[in-house]
Write a protein that holds these residues in place. Sequence first.
Motif, PDB file in Angstrom:
ATOM      1  N   ALA A 387       0.848  -1.207   0.000  1.00 10.91           N
ATOM      2  CA  ALA A 387       0.000   0.000   0.000  1.00 10.91           C
ATOM      3  C   ALA A 387       0.881   1.253   0.000  1.00 10.91           C
ATOM      4  N   GLU A 388       1.951   1.227   0.812  1.00 12.42           N
ATOM      5  CA  GLU A 388       2.846   2.401   0.868  1.00 12.42           C
ATOM      6  C   GLU A 388       3.480   2.653  -0.505  1.00 12.42           C
ATOM      7  N   LYS A 389       3.905   1.558  -1.156  1.00 15.08           N
ATOM      8  CA  LYS A 389       4.540   1.721  -2.480  1.00 15.08           C
ATOM      9  C   LYS A 389       3.536   2.295  -3.486  1.00 15.08           C
ATOM     10  N   ASP A 394       7.436   9.610  -5.286  1.00 21.81           N
ATOM     11  CA  ASP A 394       8.763  10.094  -4.896  1.00 21.81           C
ATOM     12  C   ASP A 394       9.432  10.870  -6.036  1.00 21.81           C
ATOM     13  N   GLY A 395       8.610  11.315  -6.983  1.00 15.39           N
ATOM     14  CA  GLY A 395       9.158  12.112  -8.067  1.00 15.39           C
ATOM     15  C   GLY A 395       9.779  11.287  -9.177  1.00 15.39           C
ATOM     16  N   MET A 396       9.831   9.954  -8.975  1.00 17.19           N
ATOM     17  CA  MET A 396      10.402   9.051  -9.983  1.00 17.19           C
ATOM     18  C   MET A 396       9.270   8.499 -10.861  1.00 17.19           C
ATOM     19  N   PRO A 397       9.598   8.005 -12.063  1.00 14.09           N
ATOM     20  CA  PRO A 397       8.540   7.405 -12.898  1.00 14.09           C
ATOM     21  C   PRO A 397       7.857   6.265 -12.156  1.00 14.09           C
ATOM     22  N   ARG A 398       6.556   6.125 -12.354  1.00 12.20           N
ATOM     23  CA  ARG A 398       5.795   5.080 -11.637  1.00 12.20           C
ATOM     24  C   ARG A 398       6.060   3.701 -12.222  1.00 12.20           C
ATOM     25  N   LYS A 399       5.965   2.677 -11.373  1.00 14.18           N
ATOM     26  CA  LYS A 399       6.121   1.300 -11.825  1.00 14.18           C
ATOM     27  C   LYS A 399       4.753   0.650 -11.909  1.00 14.18           C
ATOM     28  N   GLN A 400       4.674  -0.432 -12.694  1.00 16.75           N
ATOM     29  CA  GLN A 400       3.404  -1.155 -12.765  1.00 16.75           C
ATOM     30  C   GLN A 400       3.134  -1.867 -11.446  1.00 16.75           C
ATOM     31  N   SER A 403       5.135  -5.003 -10.676  1.00 16.63           N
ATOM     32  CA  SER A 403       6.515  -4.806 -10.204  1.00 16.63           C
ATOM     33  C   SER A 403       6.534  -4.449  -8.718  1.00 16.63           C
ATOM     34  N   LEU A 404       5.566  -3.600  -8.309  1.00 11.30           N
ATOM     35  CA  LEU A 404       5.516  -3.203  -6.889  1.00 11.30           C
ATOM     36  C   LEU A 404       5.223  -4.412  -6.011  1.00 11.30           C
ATOM     37  N   LEU A 405       4.310  -5.256  -6.541  1.00  8.30           N
ATOM     38  CA  LEU A 405       3.948  -6.478  -5.814  1.00  8.30           C
ATOM     39  C   LEU A 405       5.184  -7.363  -5.620  1.00  8.30           C
ATOM     40  N   ARG A 406       5.944  -7.540  -6.701  1.00 11.63           N
ATOM     41  CA  ARG A 406       7.157  -8.376  -6.625  1.00 11.63           C
ATOM     42  C   ARG A 406       8.167  -7.772  -5.644  1.00 11.63           C
ATOM     43  N   GLU A 407       8.278  -6.429  -5.663  1.00 15.62           N
ATOM     44  CA  GLU A 407       9.215  -5.766  -4.739  1.00 15.62           C
ATOM     45  C   GLU A 407       8.797  -5.989  -3.280  1.00 15.62           C
TER      46      GLU A 407
END
Length: 429
Positions: A387-389, A394-400, A403-407
């Motif tokens: 949820a936090e991700k 953070d000003g960086m390009p967003r990830k799908q 990818s966030l789930l895997r991280e």
Amino acid sequence: MKQRFDAIVVGAGPAGCACGYKLAEAGLEVLVVERGKFAGAKNMWGGAFYGPTLGELLPDFWEEAPIERSIARQKFSLLTPDSSVSVEFATNKFSQLPYNRFAVLRSKFDRWLASKVEQAGAIVATSLQADGLLHDGDRIVGIKAGGDELPADVVIACDGVNSILAEEAGLREEMSPQDMKQGVKEVIELPRKTIEQRFNLNGDEGIAWEFIGSCTRGLPGGAFIYTNKESLSVGLVVQLNALAEKQIKANDLLDEFKEHPAVANFLDGGKLVEYSAHLIPVSGVNMMPTLYTDGFLVAGDAAALVVGTGLILEGANFAIASGVSAAETVIKAKEKGDFSAKSLSFYQELLEQSFVLKDLRTYKKAPHFLENPRIYSTYPEFACDLAEKIFTNDGMPRKQLWSLLRESMKGRISFMQIASDALKAKGAL
Ligand SMILES: Cc1cc2nc3c(=O)[nH]c(=O)nc-3n(C[C@H](O)[C@H](O)[C@H](O)COP(=O)(O)OP(=O)(O)OC[C@H]3O[C@@H](n4cnc5c(N)ncnc54)[C@H](O)[C@@H]3O)c2cc1C
């Protein structure tokens, strides 16, 4: 006091009151023995109880019983020390007839229930503790209490989780800490309006809010907040053997829980008016004792008739249903004049036909499943991290999302483990 009773019921909790009421209603001479100064004086529970079973015994009981609120909303939160992820179910249906679940305070509710037992014609003797059983050979023929011997055709043990009578009757062994959860609870007073504003409640509707995760420092168990009219029931339940192993005190966990950022604002300014602690038998049918012997039956927590699935904890309605079935068995035995174990085995038949043993068997594997430590640490951490991700920019390009789930899973949990837990959940819940 009368010298001989048709039946003696030990304990005026939900099981004992339901049993005593049903027996007295059928015209039997009944003594209900309660060690507390009044019924409910020593009793506690979380405080959210399903009404329909009591409604069958006492139709429309909510019109006169000391009900705090009808529970119309159920919220569930996963906690890490500084975050939470929640889901909530809300429906107006539960704040209307036929009500489903009520918030209740035991000291008022049990006292009221015992008054109904007296009105039905039973004697409710408070401040009287059953110290043991009377035997005639293998048969149980009454109880010892307050220095007296009180004979009866049959004794129904509704004396709760630590039933000394079921042990003395040889129906169960001393309970193991692995089969128990420790419950601790505080009642915290707040003005009615404050409760309704903070929890977004209309009128007499209430919320049951349950938590798992860091509130038990990852030990099997969870915390709860139930809204009463002018107070909150705030507590937690934790596996007893895990507390002992880690040398953690349940009340220290409760203090931490009350400070959690997802909780503290809801309790702010509240006044602690009651603290209580109690054990819960949680291994269901796996720990259930033999339910009857000559002249003797066991009901409610004394027979470990409690279902916990992590999402729900039900004991009061099981206690009431088993108390009623015990009474129906005694009424039939009285007609036959036969209080032998064979005659009283009808009790087991009744429980097998009702939701009591059906539910206990449906959730037979739940206690073992709920020992899985990932439920209380890995999954809450994973959910809060994900949820936090998702909600961080953070000003960086967003990830799908994938990818966030895997991280979030990395170093925490694998797909194999999730699949294995899901399969086990399917079998257990
Ligand atoms: C923290 C906690 C939260 C819970 N939350 C819920 C919930 O939200 N919903 C729900 O449905 N259930 C809940 N439960 C479970 C529920 O409280 C029990 O299942 C239910 O109270 C069992 O009823 P009972 O009548 O069998 O036993 P009890 O309620 O324990 O009553 C036993 C009675 O016997 C008396 N007694 C004991 N020994 C003797 C003796 N020797 N002589 C005379 N009297 C004696 C006691 O004083 C007591 O009055 C919770 C329990 C706990 C501990």
